[in-house]
Design an enzyme around this catalytic site. Structure first.
Site, PDB file in Angstrom:
ATOM      1  N   CYS A  29      12.641  34.355  31.234  1.00 48.91           N
ATOM      2  CA  CYS A  29      13.801  34.663  30.389  1.00 48.91           C
ATOM      3  C   CYS A  29      13.395  34.746  28.918  1.00 48.91           C
ATOM      4  O   CYS A  29      13.027  33.737  28.307  1.00 48.91           O
ATOM      5  CB  CYS A  29      14.854  33.578  30.609  1.00 48.91           C
ATOM      6  SG  CYS A  29      16.194  33.558  29.420  1.00 48.91           S
ATOM      7  N   CYS A  32      15.417  32.583  26.515  1.00 50.81           N
ATOM      8  CA  CYS A  32      15.056  31.174  26.736  1.00 50.81           C
ATOM      9  C   CYS A  32      13.792  30.823  25.949  1.00 50.81           C
ATOM     10  O   CYS A  32      13.721  29.764  25.315  1.00 50.81           O
ATOM     11  CB  CYS A  32      14.800  30.898  28.215  1.00 50.81           C
ATOM     12  SG  CYS A  32      16.218  31.164  29.289  1.00 50.81           S
TER      13      CYS A  32
END
Length: 107
Positions: A29, A32
């Site tokens: 991600c 993230c």
């Protein structure tokens, strides 16, 4: 330094009654990964007052399933052993995350 939570260590932190911030994330991600330095910085800044850490949804699943984590990053906030209504989804920046931590402390 932010804690790398497992299901067990996350439950232990929550049950301690201390304020806890958990960043649900995944290695694949991009948002993230961009949030990681912010999480680390705030973990250092709030050390001793708030337990802040990261929970990899690809390595652990029980807590993520219980909280219906459908997208990452999602950040949940706990106090007195209970999940609060404070929740963030997506990388919304350091200032907002800091404000949510202050909101948690004020509960």
């Amino acid at each position: 330094m932010a804690i790398n939570f497992t299901d067990q260590t996350a439950y232990e932190a929550i049950q301690s009654g201390q304020p806890v911030v958990i960043d649900f994330w995944a290695t694949w991600c991009g948002p993230c990964k961009a949030l990681t330095p912010v999480i680390e910085k705030l973990a250092d800044e709030y050390q001793g007052r708030v337990v802040i850490g990261k929970y990899n949804v690809d390595e652990e699943s029980e807590l993520a399933g219980e909280n219906r984590i459908m997208s990452v990053p999602t950040i949940l906030f706990y106090k007195n052993g209970q999940k609060t209504s404070i929740r963030m989804t997506g990388n919304q920046g350091e200032a907002l995350l800091r404000q949510r931590i202050e909101d948690l402390l004020a509960l």
